[in-house]
Design a protein around this motif. Structure first.
Motif, mmCIF file in Angstrom:
data_model
loop_
_atom_site.group_PDB
_atom_site.id
_atom_site.type_symbol
_atom_site.label_atom_id
_atom_site.label_comp_id
_atom_site.label_asym_id
_atom_site.label_seq_id
_atom_site.Cartn_x
_atom_site.Cartn_y
_atom_site.Cartn_z
ATOM 1 N N LEU A 104 0.690 -1.288 0.131
ATOM 2 C CA LEU A 104 -0.233 -0.029 0.135
ATOM 3 C C LEU A 104 0.900 1.340 -0.030
ATOM 4 C CD1 LEU A 104 -2.980 -0.843 2.421
ATOM 5 C CD2 LEU A 104 -3.003 -0.456 0.092
ATOM 6 N N LEU A 105 1.748 1.160 0.803
ATOM 7 C CA LEU A 105 2.769 2.418 0.968
ATOM 8 C C LEU A 105 3.445 2.587 -0.473
ATOM 9 C CD1 LEU A 105 4.296 2.018 4.572
ATOM 10 C CD2 LEU A 105 2.597 4.067 3.838
ATOM 11 N N GLU A 106 3.994 1.823 -0.955
ATOM 12 C CA GLU A 106 4.591 1.711 -2.226
ATOM 13 C C GLU A 106 3.649 2.321 -3.256
ATOM 14 O OE1 GLU A 106 6.233 -1.941 -2.755
ATOM 15 O OE2 GLU A 106 7.995 -1.679 -1.675
ATOM 16 N N SER A 107 2.413 1.829 -3.405
ATOM 17 C CA SER A 107 1.390 2.256 -4.130
ATOM 18 C C SER A 107 1.044 3.565 -4.180
ATOM 19 C CB SER A 107 0.075 1.103 -4.122
ATOM 20 O OG SER A 107 -0.701 1.630 -2.974
ATOM 21 N N TYR A 108 1.139 4.023 -2.807
ATOM 22 C CA TYR A 108 0.959 5.875 -2.642
ATOM 23 C C TYR A 108 2.235 6.523 -2.874
ATOM 24 C CZ TYR A 108 -2.392 3.662 0.916
ATOM 25 O OH TYR A 108 -3.439 3.113 1.753
ATOM 26 N N GLY A 109 3.346 5.827 -3.612
ATOM 27 C CA GLY A 109 4.354 6.547 -4.014
ATOM 28 C C GLY A 109 5.569 6.663 -3.041
ATOM 29 N N PHE A 110 5.478 5.893 -2.049
ATOM 30 C CA PHE A 110 6.689 6.265 -0.944
ATOM 31 C C PHE A 110 7.605 5.195 -1.632
ATOM 32 C CE2 PHE A 110 3.079 7.808 1.270
ATOM 33 C CZ PHE A 110 3.686 9.049 1.815
ATOM 34 N N THR A 111 8.650 5.384 -1.858
ATOM 35 C CA THR A 111 9.751 4.602 -2.266
ATOM 36 C C THR A 111 11.103 4.230 -1.536
ATOM 37 O OG1 THR A 111 10.898 6.596 -3.332
ATOM 38 C CG2 THR A 111 9.282 5.437 -4.690
ATOM 39 N N GLN A 112 10.983 5.237 -0.459
ATOM 40 C CA GLN A 112 12.185 5.323 0.664
ATOM 41 C C GLN A 112 11.701 4.196 1.960
ATOM 42 O OE1 GLN A 112 15.299 6.456 -0.037
ATOM 43 N NE2 GLN A 112 14.587 6.885 -1.882
ATOM 44 N N PRO B 187 -6.887 -2.282 8.701
ATOM 45 C CA PRO B 187 -5.791 -2.388 7.660
ATOM 46 C C PRO B 187 -5.811 -0.917 7.378
ATOM 47 C CG PRO B 187 -7.730 -2.879 6.724
ATOM 48 C CD PRO B 187 -8.159 -3.051 7.979
ATOM 49 N N LEU B 188 -4.468 -0.492 6.951
ATOM 50 C CA LEU B 188 -4.078 0.831 6.795
ATOM 51 C C LEU B 188 -5.054 1.121 5.581
ATOM 52 C CD1 LEU B 188 -1.971 3.182 6.948
ATOM 53 C CD2 LEU B 188 -0.656 2.160 5.327
ATOM 54 N N LYS B 189 -5.549 2.620 5.977
ATOM 55 C CA LYS B 189 -6.422 3.221 4.846
ATOM 56 C C LYS B 189 -5.819 4.625 4.440
ATOM 57 C CE LYS B 189 -10.933 1.935 6.856
ATOM 58 N NZ LYS B 189 -10.501 1.496 7.899
ATOM 59 N N SER C 232 -6.636 7.507 3.311
ATOM 60 C CA SER C 232 -7.114 8.908 3.533
ATOM 61 C C SER C 232 -6.443 8.897 5.004
ATOM 62 C CB SER C 232 -8.630 8.804 3.401
ATOM 63 O OG SER C 232 -9.121 8.029 4.250
ATOM 64 N N ASP C 233 -6.749 8.100 6.061
ATOM 65 C CA ASP C 233 -6.480 8.433 7.187
ATOM 66 C C ASP C 233 -4.796 8.494 7.368
ATOM 67 O OD1 ASP C 233 -8.807 7.538 8.093
ATOM 68 O OD2 ASP C 233 -8.442 5.604 8.548
ATOM 69 N N PHE C 234 -3.859 7.708 6.414
ATOM 70 C CA PHE C 234 -2.545 7.950 6.452
ATOM 71 C C PHE C 234 -2.325 9.558 6.141
ATOM 72 C CE2 PHE C 234 1.718 7.050 4.533
ATOM 73 C CZ PHE C 234 2.411 6.571 5.611
ATOM 74 N N ARG C 235 -2.952 9.957 4.949
ATOM 75 C CA ARG C 235 -2.646 11.173 4.459
ATOM 76 C C ARG C 235 -2.904 12.176 5.591
ATOM 77 N NH1 ARG C 235 0.988 11.150 0.469
ATOM 78 N NH2 ARG C 235 0.271 9.818 -1.190
ATOM 79 N N ASN C 236 -4.237 12.153 6.426
ATOM 80 C CA ASN C 236 -4.361 12.903 7.205
ATOM 81 C C ASN C 236 -3.549 13.238 8.244
ATOM 82 O OD1 ASN C 236 -6.778 13.489 5.974
ATOM 83 N ND2 ASN C 236 -7.986 12.259 7.111
ATOM 84 N N LEU C 237 -2.800 11.966 8.738
ATOM 85 C CA LEU C 237 -1.852 12.000 9.594
ATOM 86 C C LEU C 237 -0.553 12.625 9.414
ATOM 87 C CD1 LEU C 237 -1.979 8.746 11.858
ATOM 88 C CD2 LEU C 237 -2.105 11.193 12.726
ATOM 89 N N LEU C 238 -0.154 12.458 8.258
ATOM 90 C CA LEU C 238 0.943 12.950 7.235
ATOM 91 C C LEU C 238 0.879 14.427 7.274
ATOM 92 C CD1 LEU C 238 2.181 10.368 4.634
ATOM 93 C CD2 LEU C 238 2.875 10.777 7.014
ATOM 94 N N THR C 239 -0.072 15.102 7.214
ATOM 95 C CA THR C 239 -0.645 16.654 6.846
ATOM 96 C C THR C 239 0.089 17.208 8.066
ATOM 97 O OG1 THR C 239 -2.795 15.773 6.414
ATOM 98 C CG2 THR C 239 -1.769 17.544 5.212
ATOM 99 N N SER C 240 -0.185 16.523 9.345
ATOM 100 C CA SER C 240 0.520 17.220 10.500
ATOM 101 C C SER C 240 1.835 17.028 10.853
ATOM 102 C CB SER C 240 -0.501 16.413 11.707
ATOM 103 O OG SER C 240 -0.236 15.180 11.834
#
Length: 130
Positions: free
Chosen positions: A24-32, A115-117, A119-127
């Protein structure tokens, strides 16, 4: 630095959850992304890293060390910038852990229910403000 350049250390002891979250993280574009299956393996990765991980994304219920303890260990040694708990515990239990992290000055952005969603992950990352 864009989000996709953030260095993420994923710690999950369940093989299916580890692979699914990594995918999922890789599909969101996280490569590191560095994935480990235990707190001990995560500590080894942090010790050999040349710079702190931007995000430690870890399961709270690891067999060798609770996730919050891993966050505290890593934070006190400057091995991570921010952390997110990933768990299937109840919201009440996770709220208690989040409060405890705040009382101890840990860099916990919050928690995510498995499981990781995205939208929830992005909301936390914005902070995150890395």
């Amino acid at each position: 630095m864009s989000e996709q350049d953030w260095r993420i250390l994923l710690v999950e002891d369940h093989p299916f959850q580890l692979r699914a979250t990594q995918y999922l993280l890789e599909s969101y574009g996280f490569t590191q992304l560095t994935a480990t299956d235990s707190a001990e393996a995560a500590m080894q990765q942090m010790l050999k890293a040349s710079q702190p991980f931007d995000i430690l994304l870890c399961d709270q219920c690891l067999p060798d060390l609770p996730g919050l303890d891993l966050i505290e260990f890593a934070s006190q040694r400057g091995m991570i910038k921010k952390a997110i708990l990933l768990s299937s515990l109840t919201t009440l239990e996770l709220d208690g852990l989040e409060k405890m992290a705040g009382e101890h000055g840990l860099p916990l952005l919050g928690y995510l229910i498995k499981p990781l969603k995205q939208s929830d992950f992005r909301n936390l990352l914005t902070s995150a403000q890395l």
